[in-house]
Write a protein that holds these residues in place. Structure first.
Motif, PDB file in Angstrom:
ATOM      1  N   UNK A  32       0.607  -1.020   0.456  1.00 30.02           N
ATOM      2  CA  UNK A  32       0.223   0.286   0.169  1.00 30.02           C
ATOM      3  C   UNK A  32       1.048   1.067   0.080  1.00 30.02           C
ATOM      4  N   UNK A  33       0.614   2.091  -1.015  1.00 30.37           N
ATOM      5  CA  UNK A  33       1.634   2.813  -0.179  1.00 30.37           C
ATOM      6  C   UNK A  33       0.305   4.094  -0.183  1.00 30.37           C
ATOM      7  N   UNK A  34       0.701   5.482   0.469  1.00 31.58           N
ATOM      8  CA  UNK A  34       0.139   6.722   0.877  1.00 31.58           C
ATOM      9  C   UNK A  34       0.699   7.925   0.271  1.00 31.58           C
ATOM     10  N   UNK A  35      -0.455   8.905   0.089  1.00 32.40           N
ATOM     11  CA  UNK A  35      -0.183  10.346  -0.754  1.00 32.40           C
ATOM     12  C   UNK A  35       0.822  11.031   1.000  1.00 32.40           C
ATOM     13  N   UNK A  36       0.511  11.922   0.564  1.00 32.12           N
ATOM     14  CA  UNK A  36       1.009  13.522   1.512  1.00 32.12           C
ATOM     15  C   UNK A  36       0.085  13.736   2.897  1.00 32.12           C
ATOM     16  N   UNK A  37      -1.624  13.399   2.695  1.00 30.16           N
ATOM     17  CA  UNK A  37      -2.519  13.799   3.105  1.00 30.16           C
ATOM     18  C   UNK A  37      -2.602  12.571   4.253  1.00 30.16           C
ATOM     19  N   UNK A  38      -1.206  11.368   3.647  1.00 27.64           N
ATOM     20  CA  UNK A  38      -1.527   9.708   4.692  1.00 27.64           C
ATOM     21  C   UNK A  38      -2.744   8.849   4.152  1.00 27.64           C
ATOM     22  N   UNK A  39      -3.324   9.252   2.873  1.00 25.91           N
ATOM     23  CA  UNK A  39      -4.832   8.317   2.283  1.00 25.91           C
ATOM     24  C   UNK A  39      -3.875   7.617   1.518  1.00 25.91           C
ATOM     25  N   UNK A  40      -4.805   6.135   1.529  1.00 33.27           N
ATOM     26  CA  UNK A  40      -4.670   4.870   0.588  1.00 33.27           C
ATOM     27  C   UNK A  40      -5.051   5.658  -0.969  1.00 33.27           C
ATOM     28  N   UNK A  41      -3.595   5.408  -1.648  1.00 33.16           N
ATOM     29  CA  UNK A  41      -4.034   5.503  -3.284  1.00 33.16           C
ATOM     30  C   UNK A  41      -4.244   4.151  -4.130  1.00 33.16           C
ATOM     31  N   UNK A  42      -3.177   2.987  -3.797  1.00 33.78           N
ATOM     32  CA  UNK A  42      -3.448   2.002  -4.296  1.00 33.78           C
ATOM     33  C   UNK A  42      -2.190   1.277  -3.357  1.00 33.78           C
ATOM     34  N   UNK A  43      -1.995   0.298  -4.795  1.00 32.86           N
ATOM     35  CA  UNK A  43      -1.087  -0.893  -4.652  1.00 32.86           C
ATOM     36  C   UNK A  43       0.410  -0.353  -5.011  1.00 32.86           C
ATOM     37  N   UNK A  44       1.604  -0.406  -4.887  1.00 34.67           N
ATOM     38  CA  UNK A  44       2.394  -0.576  -5.835  1.00 34.67           C
ATOM     39  C   UNK A  44       3.944  -1.819  -5.649  1.00 34.67           C
ATOM     40  N   UNK A  45       3.943  -2.325  -6.661  1.00 32.67           N
ATOM     41  CA  UNK A  45       5.255  -3.970  -6.581  1.00 32.67           C
ATOM     42  C   UNK A  45       6.451  -2.893  -7.003  1.00 32.67           C
ATOM     43  N   UNK A  46       6.318  -1.440  -6.724  1.00 35.86           N
ATOM     44  CA  UNK A  46       7.816  -1.146  -7.021  1.00 35.86           C
ATOM     45  C   UNK A  46       7.905  -1.115  -5.416  1.00 35.86           C
ATOM     46  N   UNK A  47       6.844  -0.078  -5.401  1.00 37.78           N
ATOM     47  CA  UNK A  47       7.665   0.487  -3.290  1.00 37.78           C
ATOM     48  C   UNK A  47       7.353  -0.652  -2.497  1.00 37.78           C
ATOM     49  N   UNK A 107       7.847   9.424  -7.654  1.00 36.18           N
ATOM     50  CA  UNK A 107       6.936   9.620  -9.223  1.00 36.18           C
ATOM     51  C   UNK A 107       6.996   9.103 -10.310  1.00 36.18           C
ATOM     52  N   UNK A 108       8.415   9.081 -10.609  1.00 37.42           N
ATOM     53  CA  UNK A 108       9.429   8.857 -11.428  1.00 37.42           C
ATOM     54  C   UNK A 108       9.115   7.269 -11.616  1.00 37.42           C
ATOM     55  N   UNK A 109       9.288   6.496 -10.701  1.00 32.48           N
ATOM     56  CA  UNK A 109       9.316   5.213 -10.678  1.00 32.48           C
ATOM     57  C   UNK A 109       8.445   4.639  -9.749  1.00 32.48           C
ATOM     58  N   UNK A 110       7.290   4.626 -10.101  1.00 31.98           N
ATOM     59  CA  UNK A 110       6.045   4.134  -9.498  1.00 31.98           C
ATOM     60  C   UNK A 110       5.437   3.864 -10.879  1.00 31.98           C
ATOM     61  N   UNK A 111       4.406   3.408 -10.894  1.00 39.20           N
ATOM     62  CA  UNK A 111       3.678   2.428 -12.076  1.00 39.20           C
ATOM     63  C   UNK A 111       3.267   3.830 -12.664  1.00 39.20           C
ATOM     64  N   UNK A 112       3.041   3.160 -13.797  1.00 42.66           N
ATOM     65  CA  UNK A 112       2.383   4.228 -14.358  1.00 42.66           C
ATOM     66  C   UNK A 112       0.538   5.073 -14.300  1.00 42.66           C
ATOM     67  N   UNK A 113      -0.010   3.583 -13.430  1.00 37.45           N
ATOM     68  CA  UNK A 113      -1.821   4.137 -12.672  1.00 37.45           C
ATOM     69  C   UNK A 113      -1.604   4.935 -11.482  1.00 37.45           C
ATOM     70  N   UNK A 114      -0.095   4.990 -10.923  1.00 39.61           N
ATOM     71  CA  UNK A 114      -0.146   5.759  -9.961  1.00 39.61           C
ATOM     72  C   UNK A 114       0.822   6.961  -9.837  1.00 39.61           C
ATOM     73  N   UNK A 115       0.846   6.969 -11.083  1.00 44.13           N
ATOM     74  CA  UNK A 115       1.884   8.945 -10.762  1.00 44.13           C
ATOM     75  C   UNK A 115       1.099   9.630 -10.881  1.00 44.13           C
ATOM     76  N   UNK A 116      -1.003   9.420 -11.244  1.00 43.70           N
ATOM     77  CA  UNK A 116      -0.929  11.207 -11.296  1.00 43.70           C
ATOM     78  C   UNK A 116      -1.187  11.159  -9.437  1.00 43.70           C
ATOM     79  N   UNK A 117      -1.364  10.479  -9.150  1.00 44.46           N
ATOM     80  CA  UNK A 117      -1.671  10.502  -6.748  1.00 44.46           C
ATOM     81  C   UNK A 117      -0.639  11.392  -6.669  1.00 44.46           C
ATOM     82  N   UNK A 118       0.650  10.915  -7.205  1.00 45.80           N
ATOM     83  CA  UNK A 118       1.876  11.817  -6.794  1.00 45.80           C
ATOM     84  C   UNK A 118       2.070  13.322  -7.066  1.00 45.80           C
ATOM     85  N   UNK A 119       1.301  13.570  -6.145  1.00 46.79           N
ATOM     86  CA  UNK A 119       1.006  15.292  -6.619  1.00 46.79           C
ATOM     87  C   UNK A 119       2.373  15.835  -6.068  1.00 46.79           C
ATOM     88  N   UNK A 120       2.541  15.161  -4.806  1.00 50.78           N
ATOM     89  CA  UNK A 120       3.704  16.371  -4.916  1.00 50.78           C
ATOM     90  C   UNK A 120       4.958  15.983  -4.969  1.00 50.78           C
TER      91      UNK A 120
END
Length: 317
Positions: A206-221, A295-308
């Motif tokens: 599970x990965x989280x945004x800067x507010x602590x909200x879960x935004x998905x699952x990442x194999x890279x993470x 952001x550049x090391x994340x999966x494409x579907x999660x890149x939009x969630x990495x606002x920061x």
């Protein structure tokens, strides 16, 4: 995101701040606390409007929660696999596994205990968000058993070679007893984490945004979390194997050791325990508990969630 992770996000940004925290967390006296006390402490700090620090909660409640509650799931950890139990349990096992055993069986026995405990500790403190049911658990269980069996045999290689090949040369014995165990211990510690926590790399975490909200699952993470933990464990065991051997090598020229060679063994054992005790908080502090991935090391579907520009993940221990 669990309240413990929020605390690490704010209070564990630098190596020194993490090191200070770990010295407090690793106090073994907290092992005497009951599950009810631990649950009360975790509930207390979580009820203060999810603030990362509040005087009403008290430092004792924070330390008890951080040391006894899984930062990812909020569940109470088994007492033997809590961070503060790592030194009291693994210390004797590490010292015994480094002994110059008289036979192969004792070497295999102590290696088995060490590798089994390490596997249990790594599994209990993993990122559990990658769990996907009974089939995955069965597969992971088989991998853990296989990794313990392999690491047990590999860890006893120096003793097996000396015993089976009847090597009597002092130089050869010094290599197998003092030099080879250093890279071997580091490699096996790395291997143990990689295999035991392979689910995280395969299934993602599970990965989280800067507010602590879960935004998905990442194999890279997941792969990054496992790799960082494996490197920290390799540093722990590799340094613990290297420093006492180097110390003995330097002290062998001293007159008091030449007059009393029987002191070599106790000095080696005591220095091993001391180095292990000092390296545990250092190795735990090498990487933050709440890691970040660009952001550049994340999966494409999660890149939009990495606002920061980055997302957060629980590294595990």
């Amino acid at each position: 995101m669990d309240i413990n992770l929020l605390y690490w996000k704010n209070e564990g940004k630098t190596f020194l701040s993490r090191l200070r925290l770990w010295f407090n967390i690793l106090d073994p006296s907290s092992l005497l606390c009951s599950d009810a006390e631990i649950q009360n402490a975790h509930s207390l700090i979580g009820s203060v409007e999810r603030m990362v620090h509040d005087e009403k909660a008290g430092d004792a409640a924070w330390i008890l929660s951080l040391s006894s509650v899984h930062a990812g799931t909020g569940a109470i950890l088994p007492a033997v696999f809590r961070p503060q139990a790592f030194l009291p349990i693994s210390g004797p096992l590490v010292v015994a596994s480094f002994l110059p055993h008289s036979g192969v069986k004792p070497a295999l026995f102590w290696q088995f205990l060490l590798q089994s405990y390490s596997a249990g500790f790594n599994h209990a403190n993993r990122n559990a968000s990658s769990d996907k049911g009974i089939k995955t658990s069965l597969k992971q269980g088989l991998l853990i058993v296989g990794s313990v069996a392999y690491a047990t045999c590999a860890g006893a290689i120096p003793q097996i070679v000396i015993q089976r090949l009847s090597m009597s040369s002092p130089a050869v014995q010094m290599f197998f007893r003092s030099v080879l165990p250093i890279p071997l211990s580091a490699s096996l510690a790395y291997f143990n984490v990689i295999i035991v926590r392979s689910e995280e790399s395969e299934n993602g975490i599970q990965v989280f945004d800067s507010n602590g909200n879960s935004v998905g699952i990442s194999q890279a993470a997941g792969a990054k979390a496992v790799r960082e933990t494996a490197l920290s464990r390799a540093a722990l065991l590799g340094t613990t194997a290297a420093v006492p051997n180097l110390l003995i090598f330097l002290l062998q020229k001293a007159r008091f050791l030449q007059r009393s060679p029987l002191l070599v063994a106790p000095i080696r054992h005591i220095s091993t325990a001391i180095v292990l005790g000092l390296m545990i908080p250092v190795s735990f502090s090498l990487y933050p508990q709440l890691g970040t991935i660009k952001k550049e090391k994340l999966e494409k579907e999660l890149e939009t969630a990495a606002v920061s520009g980055e997302l957060f993940y629980h590294r595990g221990l």
